[in-house]
Enzyme design. Structure first.
Site, PDB file in Angstrom:
ATOM      1  N   LYS A  78       9.790 -10.638  -2.172  1.00  0.00           N
ATOM      2  CA  LYS A  78      10.087  -9.318  -2.486  1.00  0.00           C
ATOM      3  C   LYS A  78      11.226  -8.927  -1.494  1.00  0.00           C
ATOM      4  CE  LYS A  78       7.688  -4.655  -2.168  1.00  0.00           C
ATOM      5  NZ  LYS A  78       6.462  -3.961  -1.616  1.00  0.00           N
ATOM      6  N   SER A 153       4.382  -0.797  -5.264  1.00  0.00           N
ATOM      7  CA  SER A 153       5.884  -1.069  -5.289  1.00  0.00           C
ATOM      8  C   SER A 153       6.502  -2.559  -5.660  1.00  0.00           C
ATOM      9  CB  SER A 153       6.560  -0.621  -4.151  1.00  0.00           C
ATOM     10  OG  SER A 153       6.081  -1.369  -2.964  1.00  0.00           O
ATOM     11  N   SER A 177       0.348  -1.414  -2.733  1.00  0.00           N
ATOM     12  CA  SER A 177       1.629  -2.004  -3.499  1.00  0.00           C
ATOM     13  C   SER A 177       1.327  -3.451  -3.986  1.00  0.00           C
ATOM     14  CB  SER A 177       3.021  -1.603  -2.647  1.00  0.00           C
ATOM     15  OG  SER A 177       3.525  -0.364  -2.940  1.00  0.00           O
TER      16      SER A 177
HETATM   17  N1  GLN Z   1       2.264   3.893  -3.751  1.00  0.00           N
HETATM   18  C1  GLN Z   1       2.109   3.908  -2.269  1.00  0.00           C
HETATM   19  C2  GLN Z   1       3.426   4.821  -1.922  1.00  0.00           C
HETATM   20  O1  GLN Z   1       4.201   5.038  -2.703  1.00  0.00           O
HETATM   21  C3  GLN Z   1       2.133   2.708  -1.659  1.00  0.00           C
HETATM   22  C4  GLN Z   1       3.159   1.984  -1.582  1.00  0.00           C
HETATM   23  C5  GLN Z   1       3.017   0.668  -0.790  1.00  0.00           C
HETATM   24  O2  GLN Z   1       2.096   0.080  -0.718  1.00  0.00           O
HETATM   25  N2  GLN Z   1       4.360   0.073  -0.231  1.00  0.00           N
HETATM   26  O3  GLN Z   1       3.306   5.086  -0.711  1.00  0.00           O
END
Ligand code: GLN
Length: 479
Positions: A78, A153, A177
């Site tokens: 990532k 994400s 995410s």
């Molecule tokens: N969707 C969540 C957020 O936007 C989790 C994001 C993540 O786990 N990096 O905060």
């Protein structure tokens, strides 16, 4: 050679060892596929020449029997993990020309284990989002249905695994995410215990929640990859100085399971299809001999509001370092120092990141700190205690990964509706517990995930249960 990219990590390791094929052949096959599927937008960077050269070096090592555990396996990181001398964007304009002067521990560990980094995957900006639509590099398409979101994400990592564009991919999970995109793309994703994997060189979003993990084709592959990524690192003050169990052995061991089901949460679910699919998955495990226990997690319903105070608060502090001077984008149109700060940040950050910085700064400001931030921390403690209580009688907890399967790109414009994507994944982050998602059925013709949450440091137990499930079902197979 396209069949090489369909193989699991475990089969690739065996095939390389008995010289059925070479690392260069696997790398070439992935690189070809990446070109063919460029429109999915899974990668921000691809290291074509370098991965070919590294694959040849791996083949030489294999010929000389100098084989490291992941020798010659092409993987993706990532784009939140720093790699020395490589662009590390975190999906943001702010870092679009940032070349990292050092490497993350995650990269170093997997590199030392012999893996070949084929590229860096697309992601929501600074890992904030649940659909991959906040990326400065455009959204990723779900390989199963290109009109739909891959989740976020870590959408680039999940889609890359699903589209056979790497053997496995690293990812991060602050509130879901890894698990939510794994659920949307029909792959396996694990977020280990907080502190299990070093955060050194992983760009910070919300430091008390951020954890690196793996997205792979199945639980066995995830266990192998996680084994070589985990371990104490004195460069990360929250890294756990605990023995890393051999997940590769544990995933296949003969183990007994007591699965806790938060009955109230399941009965209150709005989507009947997701509930039925979940119940069906549990009955498969029950028939196989797992014991099922009802549990109570009375404070879990406050997870979402607590997270959406704590994560933005930490994000507002972490992202203060992007001042246009030391890191990242610097505005050209300035006439004072104040302008430089304001314009660089205004131009460099996208809308969602700015929203979070505003919310976080507000929650931490004088007069509101106790009302919001401290209260959220208290709720976090209560949620942790609920889990401690539950784990006195069960060895893992099951719930759906997400309350829906993937949705159409562009279809969610209300931020709160987007935040609700994380309703079932956030509790494990707040409690610091390991959790994974495996494909467990379909809703609206798209995959849906079963989430398994483990006790502190017990990744092996949920990987074992996930592997059991995958031996009994074929939801994880790409068809
Ligand atoms: N969707 C969540 C957020 O936007 C989790 C994001 C993540 O786990 N990096 O905060």
């Amino acid at each position: 050679m396209s069949e090489l990219i369909n193989l699991s990590l475990t089969d690739q390791i065996h095939g390389l060892a008995d010289k059925s094929f070479s690392s260069r052949e696997i790398a070439d096959a992935y690189l070809d596929e990446i070109k063919k599927k460029k429109s999915l937008n899974c990668y921000i960077s691809v290291f074509e020449e370098e991965s070919k050269e590294n694959a040849l070096l791996a083949d030489e090592n294999i010929a000389q029997n100098k084989v490291r555990p992941l020798e010659g396996i092409p993987i993706a990181h990532k784009d939140i993990f720093c790699i020395k001398d490589k662009k590390t964007t975190c999906g943001s304009k702010m870092l679009s020309s940032f070349i990292s002067p050092y490497s993350s521990e995650v990269f170093t560990k997997l590199d030392n284990a012999g893996a070949i980094t084929i590229g860096k995957t697309n992601m929501d900006e600074f890992a904030m989002g649940s659909s991959n639509e906040t990326s400065f590099y455009g959204n990723v398409l779900n390989p199963i249905n290109e009109k739909l979101s891959p989740g976020g994400s870590s959408g680039g990592s999940a889609a890359a695994v699903r589209a056979n564009l790497c053997s496995f991919a690293t990812a991060t999970d602050t509130g879901g995410s890894i698990r939510q995109p794994a659920s949307f793309c029909g792959v396996t994703g694990i977020k280990p215990t907080y502190g299990r994997v070093s955060r050194w060189g992983m760009i910070a979003f919300a430091s008390s929640l951020d954890q690196a993990g793996i997205i792979a084709k199945n639980a066995k592959d995830a266990a192998v990859a996680l084994k070589y990524m985990s371990g104490f690192d004195q460069k990360d003050s929250t890294s756990l100085n605990e023995e890393v169990k051999d997940f590769q052995k544990e995933v296949d061991a003969d183990q007994e399971h007591v699965i806790g089901i938060p009955k109230e949460l399941i009965e209150n679910m709005k989507n009947d299809q997701v509930r039925d699919s979940f119940k069906n998955a549990i009955s498969i495990l029950e028939k196989d001999g797992a014991k099922i226990e009802e549990i109570n997690l009375p404070h879990i319903e406050y997870s979402l509001p607590a997270y959406y105070v704590i994560a933005p608060a930490e994000c507002s502090a972490n992202l203060a370092r992007y001042d246009g001077i030391r890191f990242g984008h610097r505005s050209e149109s300035v006439s004072s120092l104040e302008d430089l700060y304001v314009n660089s940040r205004t131009e460099g950050f996208g809308r969602e990141v700015k929203n979070r910085i505003f919310i976080g700064t507000f929650c931490l400001s004088t007069g509101y700190y106790d009302a919001f931030y401290n209260k959220a921390l208290k709720i976090r403690n209560l949620i942790k205690r609920d889990f401690d209580e539950a784990f006195k009688k069960v060895t893992s907890i099951a719930m759906p990964t997400c309350s829906n399967s993937s949705f159409e790109l562009g279809s969610i414009s209300d931020p709160v509706e987007m935040y609700e994507q994380d309703i079932y994944t956030i509790p494990a982050n707040l409690a610091g517990l390991p959790a994974l998602s495996i494909p467990s059925g379909k809703v609206n013709e798209m995959p849906i995930g079963l989430q398994l949450i483990g006790n502190y440091l017990d990744e092996g137990k949920i990987l074992n249960l996930a592997n059991k499930f995958q031996k009994l079902t074929d939801f994880h197979e790409f068809k």
